[in-house]
Design an enzyme around this catalytic site. Sequence first.
Site, short mmCIF file in Angstrom:
data_model
loop_
_atom_site.label_atom_id
_atom_site.label_comp_id
_atom_site.label_asym_id
_atom_site.label_seq_id
_atom_site.Cartn_x
_atom_site.Cartn_y
_atom_site.Cartn_z
N CYS A 48 0.82 -1.22 0.00
CA CYS A 48 0.00 0.00 0.00
C CYS A 48 0.85 1.27 0.00
CB CYS A 48 -0.85 0.06 1.27
SG CYS A 48 -1.94 -1.32 1.52
N CYS A 52 -3.00 4.81 2.77
CA CYS A 52 -4.10 3.84 2.65
C CYS A 52 -4.93 3.80 3.93
CB CYS A 52 -3.55 2.45 2.35
SG CYS A 52 -4.87 1.29 1.91
N CYS A 79 -2.61 -3.06 -3.48
CA CYS A 79 -3.89 -2.90 -2.77
C CYS A 79 -4.98 -2.41 -3.71
CB CYS A 79 -3.66 -1.89 -1.65
SG CYS A 79 -5.17 -1.30 -0.86
N CYS A 82 -6.03 1.60 -2.28
CA CYS A 82 -5.19 2.79 -2.52
C CYS A 82 -4.44 2.74 -3.86
CB CYS A 82 -4.22 2.99 -1.36
SG CYS A 82 -2.89 1.75 -1.26
#
Length: 199
Positions: A48, A52, A79, A82
């Site tokens: 991430c 995030c 992810c 994000c």
Amino acid sequence: MTDCINIRFQDSDDQEMMTDEKWQAIISNDASYNDQFFYAVKTTRIFCKPSCKSRIPKKENVCIFQNAEQALHANFRPCKRCKPTNEKLPDSEWVAVITEYIDKNFTEKLTLEKLASIAHGSPYHLHRTFKKIKGMTPVEYIQKIRLKIAKEYLIETNKSIADISTYVGIPNKPYFITLFKEKTGHTPTQYRQLRKMEE
């Protein structure tokens, strides 16, 4: 932080040290750090941006990378929430992450909200996407895995029905028996007796 699972680095320079400053950026979702580093979570294999909004991981499960390429090279997936590579993770890959998590953690209390949080998405989107890819809902998949393991225990062990239901993540024995009968046509005791007679 040099113990990330399955990392195939040529040298250890790819992975950065976790500092208090970076950890603070992660837990406060500080967007000002977004271009400075990325963090990956060993237990979910997802990486991430610092900003995030996903559930805060355990510090000992976090690896720090200077850029997204290094995280990808170390077999982490971007992810869904994000989008650290600014690309959308294919639905099939996202569902594979969730399926793998269920397979390893079926004994835990798994709700749609918890799975969505772990997989960095919304419960509604997770439910819809999972069903589209797997042909069943996450809850149905969890039940399928739990009953598959329960069948193995019924055949291979002399554990009590209560012990087996607790072990597979269904501590409510009457519910376990009802679900088992609904899915197999037999109660756990009947299933065990039938299989013993077949041997």
